[in-house]
Design an enzyme around this catalytic site. Structure first.
Site, PDB file in Angstrom:
ATOM      1  CG  ASN A 179     -30.409 -16.146  -3.216  1.00  0.00           C
ATOM      2  OD1 ASN A 179     -31.343 -15.818  -3.939  1.00  0.00           O
ATOM      3  ND2 ASN A 179     -30.528 -16.246  -1.908  1.00  0.00           N
TER       4      ASN A 179
ATOM      5  CB  THR B 102     -16.958  10.577   0.896  1.00  0.00           C
ATOM      6  OG1 THR B 102     -17.335  11.842   1.439  1.00  0.00           O
ATOM      7  CG2 THR B 102     -15.526  10.620   0.399  1.00  0.00           C
TER       8      THR B 102
ATOM      9  CB  CYS C  55     -30.063 -13.037   4.148  1.00  0.00           C
ATOM     10  SG  CYS C  55     -28.916 -12.529   2.894  1.00  0.00           S
TER      11      CYS C  55
ATOM     12  CB  SER D 278     -23.492  -7.641  -4.532  1.00  0.00           C
ATOM     13  OG  SER D 278     -22.797  -7.618  -3.314  1.00  0.00           O
ATOM     14  N   GLY D 279     -20.279  -6.675  -5.302  1.00  0.00           N
ATOM     15  CA  GLY D 279     -18.883  -7.077  -5.478  1.00  0.00           C
ATOM     16  C   GLY D 279     -18.491  -8.354  -4.753  1.00  0.00           C
ATOM     17  CG  HIS D 280     -20.267  -9.743  -0.844  1.00  0.00           C
ATOM     18  ND1 HIS D 280     -20.661 -10.932  -0.269  1.00  0.00           N
ATOM     19  CD2 HIS D 280     -21.370  -8.975  -0.893  1.00  0.00           C
ATOM     20  CE1 HIS D 280     -21.963 -10.869   0.023  1.00  0.00           C
ATOM     21  NE2 HIS D 280     -22.407  -9.693  -0.345  1.00  0.00           N
TER      22      HIS D 280
ATOM     23  N   GLY E 291     -25.475  -4.942  -2.877  1.00  0.00           N
ATOM     24  CA  GLY E 291     -26.599  -5.352  -3.724  1.00  0.00           C
ATOM     25  C   GLY E 291     -27.933  -4.927  -3.132  1.00  0.00           C
TER      26      GLY E 291
ATOM     27  CD  GLN F 129     -25.958 -15.437  -5.587  1.00  0.00           C
ATOM     28  OE1 GLN F 129     -25.068 -16.106  -6.132  1.00  0.00           O
ATOM     29  NE2 GLN F 129     -25.890 -15.071  -4.316  1.00  0.00           N
TER      30      GLN F 129
HETATM   31  N1  PLP Z   1     -29.622 -10.464  -4.310  1.00  0.00           N
HETATM   32  C1  PLP Z   1     -29.239 -11.738  -4.280  1.00  0.00           C
HETATM   33  C2  PLP Z   1     -29.803 -12.700  -5.276  1.00  0.00           C
HETATM   34  C3  PLP Z   1     -28.321 -12.165  -3.313  1.00  0.00           C
HETATM   35  O1  PLP Z   1     -27.929 -13.440  -3.278  1.00  0.00           O
HETATM   36  C4  PLP Z   1     -27.813 -11.237  -2.378  1.00  0.00           C
HETATM   37  C5  PLP Z   1     -26.887 -11.660  -1.306  1.00  0.00           C
HETATM   38  O2  PLP Z   1     -26.959 -12.765  -0.814  1.00  0.00           O
HETATM   39  C6  PLP Z   1     -28.244  -9.902  -2.480  1.00  0.00           C
HETATM   40  C7  PLP Z   1     -29.134  -9.552  -3.452  1.00  0.00           C
HETATM   41  C8  PLP Z   1     -27.755  -8.866  -1.509  1.00  0.00           C
HETATM   42  O3  PLP Z   1     -26.463  -8.450  -1.798  1.00  0.00           O
HETATM   43  P1  PLP Z   1     -25.603  -7.702  -0.663  1.00  0.00           P
HETATM   44  O4  PLP Z   1     -25.161  -8.745   0.304  1.00  0.00           O
HETATM   45  O5  PLP Z   1     -24.456  -7.086  -1.392  1.00  0.00           O
HETATM   46  O6  PLP Z   1     -26.500  -6.679  -0.061  1.00  0.00           O
END
Ligand code: PLP
Length: 392
Positions: free
Chosen positions: A149, A237, A325, A199-201, A71, A179
């Site tokens: 988030n 790649t 983060c 974002s996949g995770h 993301g 989110q």
């Molecule tokens: N944007 C939001 C609102 C998020 O919560 C997060 C991850 O916590 C991200 C972006 C970043 O995503 P990624 O961890 O895949 O870089």
């Protein structure tokens, strides 16, 4: 029992996702850009995943979908790539964006760009009229996240895009949808949103794969130059296995959206109500019902969030304070500060975030233990007089 209530930080990989991706880690490891049959199998799998993501996001077609590594990369690509294609130097955003967006604007400000950071009210809500009033002839980009988030607050990004384009159709709209994916319906083809990141995770794919949706006709300078992968818009790649995982996770998220909006929401509401009813120093941050169905952020007045997390950890209950983060830092959350959360609960705010894997038994276990954990911590707080006044 382990109760994982930190799904906004990351999620468990779905079994089906894992199964579909592993074939491309072991048996079929060809470079999808090569010319022989195994490579074509990979290239076809990537295109299938691209279609699955396009269906999930309600995109016009699969060529609007670019695979990235996360993301953060998608957001950086959109923002920097848009601004490189224009001479205009003004950006409008919010104070509650994720650091992967905010820190890009802060670095651009050092290079001569100006950014307007809009505040939010105590429920995390944004004043659209105020946003529109900040538009100038220099405005290149409006950037508002779809869902927050930390609090789950939802922003009316479709309406924002429509209203901004009425004033100046050349302004680009970037939405951080990380989110929102899998928690809110979205149909990008019916919107005027130009760029949208996921974002996949965050929805049961592995870490290390993201998507940037780019509406047709939008030019941007790629962040990563190199080979011709992803239509020459993102070199490197392609990670077939993770892209396949992203496609499968998108397909499953689409199929499970109703479950999120009903069952997951019911469990979230049960957890929230159970805590608010049984813990007298608990207050809800972001009272609005306009929240993602899986998230609640609760402030426990006059006690420290880190201590709550440690006690909960000992019981096998995993939650977070602030975003993953920034939770390594002791600074109070920039999101809660922006929505003027009273200082009495700013340091004691905990985010609980559920997923489709969360069970009723887990919520019951959390509700059985959280009130006594808070009671224990309250006993060692220096604010006994204030806590007594709250009935603790
Ligand atoms: N944007 C939001 C609102 C998020 O919560 C997060 C991850 O916590 C991200 C972006 C970043 O995503 P990624 O961890 O895949 O870089």
């Amino acid at each position: 029992m382990n109760v994982y209530l930190d799904n906004n930080a990351t999620t468990k990989i779905d079994d089906i996702v894992f199964e579909e991706m592993t074939a491309f880690l072991k048996e079929n490891y060809a470079n999808p850009s090569s010319m022989y049959d195994p490579a074509r199998v990979c290239a076809n799998a990537i295109e299938k995943a691209r279609q699955e993501v396009a269906d999930f996001l309600g995109a016009e077609d699969k060529n609007t979908i670019i695979f990235t590594s996360c993301g953060s990369e998608s957001a950086n690509t959109a923002i920097k790539g848009i601004l490189e294609k224009t001479d205009k130097k003004h950006i409008i955003t919010t104070q509650v964006e994720h650091p992967c967006v905010l820190s890009v604007y802060e670095s651009l400000e050092k290079k001569g760009y100006s950014a307007t950071y809009l505040g939010v009210d105590e429920n995390g809500e944004l004043d659209i009229e105020k946003l529109l009033s900040k538009i100038t002839p220099e405005t290149a980009l409006v950037s508002v996240m779809h869902a927050n988030n930390e609090t789950g607050a939802i922003y009316p990004v479709e309406e924002i895009a429509r209203e901004v384009k009425k004033i100046d159709n050349n302004i680009k709209i970037f939405v951080d949808g990380v989110q929102a994916a899998g928690k809110l319906p979205i149909n990008l083809k019916d919107t005027l949103i130009d760029f949208y990141s996921i974002s996949g995770h965050k929805f049961h794919a592995p870490k290390g794969v993201g998507v940037l949706y780019v509406k047709k006709g939008n030019l941007f300078e790629p962040l990563i130059h190199g080979g011709h992968q992803e239509g020459s818009l993102r070199a490197g790649t392609q990670n077939t296995a993770y892209i396949v995982a992203m496609g499968a996770a998108a397909r499953l998220a689409k199929a499970n959206l109703d479950y999120e909006l009903t069952h997951v929401k019911r469990l979230r509401d049960k957890l929230e109500k159970g805590i608010l009813d049984n813990v007298k120093n608990a207050r809800l941050n972001s009272k609005s019902q306009n929240r993602t169905p899986n998230t609640t952020n609760i402030g426990f007045e006059y006690i420290e969030g880190e201590l709550i997390l440690l006690y909960l950890n000992d019981l096998g209950i995993f939650a977070s304070s602030g975003s993953a983060c920034t939770s390594g830092s002791l600074d109070p959350s920039h999101v809660l500060r922006a929505q003027k959360t009273p200082f009495t609960s700013l340091h004691g705010s905990i985010r609980f975030s559920l997923s489709r894997y969360t069970t009723e038994a887990e919520i019951d276990y959390a509700l059985e233990h959280i009130p006594s954990v808070i009671k224990k911590i309250v006993q060692i707080s220096p604010f006994q007089k204030e806590l007594k006044a709250l009935g603790m």
